[in-house]
Design an enzyme around this catalytic site. Sequence first.
Site, short mmCIF file in Angstrom:
data_model
loop_
_atom_site.label_atom_id
_atom_site.label_comp_id
_atom_site.label_asym_id
_atom_site.label_seq_id
_atom_site.Cartn_x
_atom_site.Cartn_y
_atom_site.Cartn_z
N GLU A 39 -3.22 -4.29 -33.18
CA GLU A 39 -4.60 -4.11 -33.62
C GLU A 39 -5.18 -2.80 -33.09
OE1 GLU A 39 -5.61 -8.81 -33.05
OE2 GLU A 39 -6.97 -7.33 -32.24
N CYS B 72 -10.34 2.12 -30.37
CA CYS B 72 -9.74 1.29 -29.33
C CYS B 72 -8.29 1.06 -29.75
CB CYS B 72 -10.53 -0.03 -29.26
SG CYS B 72 -9.81 -1.22 -28.14
N CYS C 257 1.53 -8.63 -24.49
CA CYS C 257 1.31 -8.15 -23.12
C CYS C 257 2.02 -9.08 -22.15
CB CYS C 257 -0.19 -8.12 -22.81
SG CYS C 257 -0.55 -7.44 -21.17
N CYS D 162 -3.03 -12.77 -18.66
CA CYS D 162 -4.39 -13.19 -18.28
C CYS D 162 -4.79 -14.39 -19.16
CB CYS D 162 -5.37 -12.03 -18.48
SG CYS D 162 -4.87 -10.57 -17.57
N CYS E 197 -7.19 -14.22 -22.37
CA CYS E 197 -6.97 -13.11 -23.32
C CYS E 197 -5.99 -13.52 -24.42
CB CYS E 197 -6.43 -11.91 -22.53
SG CYS E 197 -5.85 -10.58 -23.60
N GLU F 252 -0.97 -3.65 -21.71
CA GLU F 252 -1.37 -3.05 -20.45
C GLU F 252 -0.88 -1.59 -20.44
OE1 GLU F 252 -3.21 -3.34 -17.76
OE2 GLU F 252 -2.24 -1.56 -16.97
N LEU G 48 -11.56 -6.52 -13.24
CA LEU G 48 -11.63 -7.28 -11.98
C LEU G 48 -11.76 -8.78 -12.21
CD1 LEU G 48 -14.00 -5.58 -9.37
CD2 LEU G 48 -11.54 -5.99 -9.20
N ASN H 181 -15.32 -13.52 -25.02
CA ASN H 181 -15.11 -13.93 -26.41
C ASN H 181 -14.18 -15.13 -26.31
OD1 ASN H 181 -16.26 -12.24 -28.47
ND2 ASN H 181 -14.96 -10.59 -27.73
N CYS I 30 -9.79 -8.52 -27.70
CA CYS I 30 -8.42 -8.04 -27.66
C CYS I 30 -7.41 -9.07 -28.20
CB CYS I 30 -8.17 -7.74 -26.18
SG CYS I 30 -6.54 -7.46 -25.69
N1 SAH Z 1 -4.71 -4.57 -20.40
C1 SAH Z 1 -5.86 -3.81 -20.12
C2 SAH Z 1 -6.54 -3.30 -21.37
C3 SAH Z 1 -6.67 -4.23 -22.53
S1 SAH Z 1 -7.79 -5.56 -22.34
C4 SAH Z 1 -6.82 -4.59 -19.23
O1 SAH Z 1 -6.62 -5.77 -19.05
O2 SAH Z 1 -7.74 -3.98 -18.71
C5 SAH Z 1 -9.37 -4.75 -22.33
C6 SAH Z 1 -10.47 -5.55 -21.67
O3 SAH Z 1 -10.80 -6.71 -22.46
C7 SAH Z 1 -10.10 -6.06 -20.28
O4 SAH Z 1 -11.15 -5.82 -19.38
C8 SAH Z 1 -9.94 -7.55 -20.51
O5 SAH Z 1 -10.12 -8.29 -19.35
C9 SAH Z 1 -10.96 -7.81 -21.59
N2 SAH Z 1 -10.73 -9.05 -22.36
C10 SAH Z 1 -9.56 -9.54 -22.79
N3 SAH Z 1 -9.75 -10.69 -23.47
C11 SAH Z 1 -11.08 -10.92 -23.47
C12 SAH Z 1 -11.91 -11.95 -24.01
N4 SAH Z 1 -11.39 -12.96 -24.68
N5 SAH Z 1 -13.25 -11.85 -23.81
C13 SAH Z 1 -13.78 -10.80 -23.14
N6 SAH Z 1 -13.06 -9.81 -22.60
C14 SAH Z 1 -11.72 -9.86 -22.76
FE1 SF4 Z 2 -2.83 -7.91 -20.94
FE2 SF4 Z 2 -5.24 -6.84 -20.56
FE3 SF4 Z 2 -4.95 -9.10 -21.98
FE4 SF4 Z 2 -4.56 -9.13 -19.35
S1 SF4 Z 2 -6.48 -8.70 -20.42
S2 SF4 Z 2 -3.24 -10.10 -20.88
S3 SF4 Z 2 -3.62 -7.16 -19.03
S4 SF4 Z 2 -4.16 -7.11 -22.53
#
Ligand code: SAH
Ligand code: SF4
Length: 354
Positions: free
Chosen positions: A95, A108, A115, A119, A122, A167, A222, A297, A340
């Site tokens: 995406e 973006c 990934c 997390c 996500c 990542e 964080l 989200n 994401c």
């Molecule tokens: N992997 C990297 C960059 C991609 S994610 C990272 O984790 O920073 C980009 C941002 O979106 C990160 O801060 C992540 O924690 C946040 N993110 C991912 N899924 C999300 C969700 N469902 N709701 C809100 N923020 C989210």
């Molecule tokens: Fe990967 Fe970033 Fe999603 Fe964590 S928040 S799973 S590091 S894309």
Amino acid sequence: MIETLEGYRYGAMESLLQEAGVNPVHTRPLFSAVQRRLVNACLGEAEGILPPVARWLSSESAPPLCSIEQVDCTPSGDGFTEKYLLRLGDGTEVESVRMGFPGRFTACLSSQVGCAMGCVFCATGQMGFSRHLSAGEIVAQAHHVERSLRASQGERLRNIVMMGMGEPLHNFEPVMEALDILTDNRGLNIGPARVAISTVGHIPGILQLARHPKRYSLAVSLHGASDEERGALIPVNKKWPLADLIEACREYTAIKRARVFFAWTLIGGVNDSADHAHRLAVLLHGMDAHVNLIPLNATEGYEGQAPEEGNIREFQRIIQDSGLPSTVRQRRGIDVAAGCGQLKAKRRSPAPRL
Ligand code: SAH
Ligand code: SF4
């Protein structure tokens, strides 16, 4: 993986031509056709491409252009945000998102298919890891967004954020190559200060970035101010614990003389209380830092919900009072599943039975 023409830095393209026996004076028109005019078909016939280069381009030794096909485009109600699902040469999908306002458009971009960091909240983490993207595949996403801007708004791309799927610091070299190309003034010429790399907290990557010649903006996710709380959301916190991460960030600010942006995804009842805000303020005390608060989200694979408005305001007030600047990220484009990995996840889930 075969590198595509979009993934060659200027100097690498020069060497490529030289090795193929083509005079390197042809580098500039070729680089400009690929990286500035965004020619993506019949490159040999493009303006400024002379017969020796055209002949080489039609030979087997020349790298191909990146195959990237739009399989879904979801516009948001705001008229500016658009989310693209793009199919790559091997059939995998990533995406990219276009967002912003006239004069301030941002792309973006994804750095990986899926990934490996897992997390829990996500959508991309819930998919698991498939593969790294090549530099050319990252650059080609930016080109896709730029083409859409030129065609629909007569505008150009100003900012890039590596906040799509994956990542970026886990795929360090290709990401750096792609950003070098996109910030090249013979190409799209995006200002390095207008490029942000968001990381889950990949410490070796942060330290490498601190020593990289260009000064890109660093954003660190964080979401928790203790190892226990952060570890419950971000499994790799075990490998790269909070104290070491904060030390790496301090090193980054010292070397680069630049502030670090911290992302805090606010999850209702999980990390959105006044207590959490106080602990975050203590953790970042004295650092040149800025906090981006992102309301969750909700995703299918995680039961957490977005925080209440009142909690967001209170959280922000507390960290603001402690001297920590912050911004609440508007959930721009939530109607296009702009979290994401969420568009891809949505397409994968079975259609509801009516
Ligand atoms: N992997 C990297 C960059 C991609 S994610 C990272 O984790 O920073 C980009 C941002 O979106 C990160 O801060 C992540 O924690 C946040 N993110 C991912 N899924 C999300 C969700 N469902 N709701 C809100 N923020 C989210
Ligand atoms: Fe990967 Fe970033 Fe999603 Fe964590 S928040 S799973 S590091 S894309």
